[in-house]
Enzyme design. Structure first.
Site, short mmCIF file in Angstrom:
data_model
loop_
_atom_site.label_atom_id
_atom_site.label_comp_id
_atom_site.label_asym_id
_atom_site.label_seq_id
_atom_site.Cartn_x
_atom_site.Cartn_y
_atom_site.Cartn_z
N LYS A 44 -27.26 68.38 93.55
CA LYS A 44 -28.45 68.78 92.79
C LYS A 44 -29.14 69.96 93.48
CE LYS A 44 -32.66 66.94 90.69
NZ LYS A 44 -32.34 67.39 89.34
N ALA A 69 -36.20 66.87 81.65
CA ALA A 69 -37.21 67.69 82.31
C ALA A 69 -37.49 67.01 83.64
CB ALA A 69 -38.47 67.78 81.46
N GLY A 71 -37.35 68.46 86.65
CA GLY A 71 -38.20 69.33 87.47
C GLY A 71 -37.69 69.47 88.90
N CYS A 129 -33.36 77.36 85.63
CA CYS A 129 -33.88 76.03 85.30
C CYS A 129 -35.04 76.18 84.33
CB CYS A 129 -34.36 75.31 86.55
SG CYS A 129 -35.13 73.73 86.15
N ASN A 190 -26.67 77.02 81.78
CA ASN A 190 -27.67 75.99 82.04
C ASN A 190 -28.12 75.39 80.69
OD1 ASN A 190 -29.76 74.46 83.34
ND2 ASN A 190 -29.86 76.03 84.92
N GLY A 242 -21.57 70.50 78.08
CA GLY A 242 -21.14 69.41 77.19
C GLY A 242 -19.70 68.98 77.32
N THR A 264 -23.52 66.47 81.98
CA THR A 264 -24.15 65.33 81.32
C THR A 264 -23.21 64.14 81.14
OG1 THR A 264 -25.64 66.87 80.21
CG2 THR A 264 -25.40 64.71 79.20
#
Lengths: 300, 258
Positions: A44, A69, A71, A129, A190, A242, A264
């Site tokens: 990350k 979100a 952050g 981001c 992104n 995706g 994801t």
């Protein structure tokens, strides 16, 4: 059959990696024999200072995808080097460290700290981001992209990838700026800036008001971006957007991606990266392709 | 890539009352390892919608893993159509379990709202195995009679069950907090566990704090990975954001900020 790929001078044993923010630090749950099969791991995104992330609700599912979100909740570069990096190194898979500075100087300070570490293969600059309070993303401005990438390239011991945003008029302009500035690779794409509304309360569902859309819902758009960029730049592309199956990954490779990142899908099917890798190998065998390089950018 | 992801078979599907279902899954490996308060993360079909898995507290784990759930959205609607023999993709057991009470504890008070009762039966099973003389009290609040079932498994454990419904259709009318004045709790010998809507758990926090009684709360938030990777299920706590899946779902009662 050869499936190793190369970006700058780094050889990855296969083209399969994970998108930043989707592969956890939850060592106790992972089967390391399986994790070791990945071509690379991208942890990350890490920032200079620790960040606590955005208020809940941070995620929601959408048709064929999700909004997030988060952050960039992370322990900051010092905390990362001290507490996270050793465990990632132990896996023994090349590490691509995703970094984000809120200023040029922060980017450089992070890079200086990472320059002193062993066991890192490359850096990925998160220029894109959508969940932070910046009015405009670096990756929405070719000049800013050029500036940040060239500054980082000047001091980085490691190859540098630039991760770009889909919310732009012409992605090739940004990708070319990154390449001209010396980027060794381009990461595409992104999340898409997005939001959802609770019609009863008439409020935004996400605590951060807006978020980023990811998952199979964005895949065809991501394939298009990769195709556009692959036509214009010479440096390798790491593609994400995706990917759930080998079929999805192969689309990106044929469009011009050297590496593919499962993002994801990790949240829904943690085995997805290995299933994708296995599927790519089966495809190459079935189509009698001896080296994956023959497939990269082979779109007719 | 977790070793905890497996495909099992549905053994049975049962409607316990108008709103609640019980799904039994043949998952011996989970039955052997699950601790009360932990959960499983289920992909209800192999399609792209519903996209996320759904987390469920384990209701019971004897011969089969039992999931006690309410149909509240598209995920549970698909789940309610599962039938015997269907394959089901499950990650689990995961999460921080309940802590077992220490020796000085004589009275366990469980405060549950609606489907929040789910983690407490497996807990009573475990408590009874170790402490046959513990006093068990379950305060249960449901919206209406459709949210109330017989709870005979709790009663079989000698658990005192008090039921309230918002509309008074079953049991006492009003919120479950209406029972608090009648229940004696003492910091010396009582421990409180709660699971349910946040306003209810906030009321339990206040009640417990007033008497200095310790406890634990089972929290919920929209969840994606359940493995501590996405940081999506974070909730506000007194020590910053914590993930429900990895730091929880069981927290010290006073820790979450509801």
């Amino acid at each position: 059959m050869k499936i190793a790929v190369k970006i700058a001078d780094v050889i990855f044993k296969n083209p399969l990696t994970v998108a930043s923010g989707t592969f956890g630090h939850a060592e106790k749950y992972y089967d390391f024999e399986e994790v070791k099969k990945l071509g690379a791991i991208v942890p990350k995104t890490v920032t200079f200072h620790p960040q606590q992330g955005n208020p809940p609700q941070r995620i929601m599912e959408t048709p064929s995808g999700m909004l997030n979100a988060i952050g960039i909740e992370n322990p900051g570069i010092d905390g990362f080097i001290q507490n996270k990096l050793p465990a990632f190194k132990k896996i023994g898979v090349p590490l691509i460290i995703s970094i984000l500075g809120h200023t040029d100087d922060q980017f450089l300070q992070i890079v200086e700290k990472l320059n002193q570490q062993k066991g890192i293969s490359a850096l990925e600059l998160n220029l894109s981001c959508p969940n932070l309070k910046h009015k405009i993303l670096v990756a929405q401005d070719p000049k800013a992209t050029y500036r940040v990438v060239s500054k980082v390239k000047k001091i980085s011991r490691f190859p540098v990838m630039a991760k770009l945003a889909p919310n732009v008029t012409d992605i090739t302009e940004i990708a070319l700026a990154a390449e001209t500035a010396g980027a060794d690779g381009i990461s595409l794409i992104n999340t898409f800036a997005a939001m959802a509304i609770d019609i009863e309360t008439r409020r935004s569902v996400l605590g951060n008001f807006t978020g980023g859309l990811s998952g199979p819902a964005i895949r065809p758009a991501a394939v298009y971006f990769v195709h556009q960029v692959a036509k214009k730049v010479k440096v390798p592309i790491i593609a994400m957007g995706g990917i759930m199956t080998a079929h999805d990954a192969l689309e990106f490779i044929i469009a011009g991606a050297t590496m593919v990142a499962v993002g994801t899908a990790n949240f829904v099917n943690p085995r997805a990266p290995l299933e994708v890798l296995q599927g790519i190998e089966e495809y190459l065998r079935a189509h009698k392709i001896k080296d994956i390089k023959e497939l990269i950018g082979s779109l007719e | 890539m977790p070793s905890l992801q497996n495909t099992f078979q549905v053994v049975s599907q049962q409607k316990l009352c108008p709103k609640f279902y019980r799904l039994c899954i043949d998952a011996p490996v989970i039955c052997q390892t699950v601790k009360p308060g932990q959960f499983v993360h289920i992909k209800v079909n192999d399609q792209l919608f519903p996209f996320f898995r759904r987390p469920f507290s384990v209701y019971r784990a004897q011969k089969y893993v039992e999931i006690f759930y309410e149909v509240v959205g598209p995920g549970t609607a698909v789940m309610a159509r599962m039938k015997k023999g269907d394959p089901v993709d499950v990650i689990g057991p995961i999460g921080r379990p309940f802590s077992m009470p220490d020796k000085k504890i004589k009275k366990i008070v469980m405060v549950a709202g609606g489907i929040g009762v789910a983690p407490f039966l497996i807990f009573c099973d475990a408590l009874r195995k170790k402490h046959s003389d513990l006093e068990l009290i379950l305060l249960y609040g449901g919206r209406s009679q459709g949210h109330v079932y017989d709870m005979k498994e709790f009663k079989r454990h000698g658990c005192q069950v008090h039921v309230a419904t918002n509309d008074g259709s079953v049991g006492k009318k009003g919120y479950v907090s209406g029972f608090f004045p009648k229940i004696n709790i003492d910091r010396k010998d009582t421990f409180i566990y709660t699971c349910g809507p946040n306003p209810m758990m906030a009321a339990v926090q206040t009640w417990a704090r007033k008497y200095g009684v310790a406890g634990e709360a089972v929290c919920e938030e929209v969840m994606a990975c359940a493995l501590g990777a996405c940081l999506g299920c974070s909730i506000k706590t007194r020590s910053g954001y914590k993930t429900v899946c990895y730091d929880g779902p069981v927290f010290d009662l006073q820790e979450p900020i509801f």
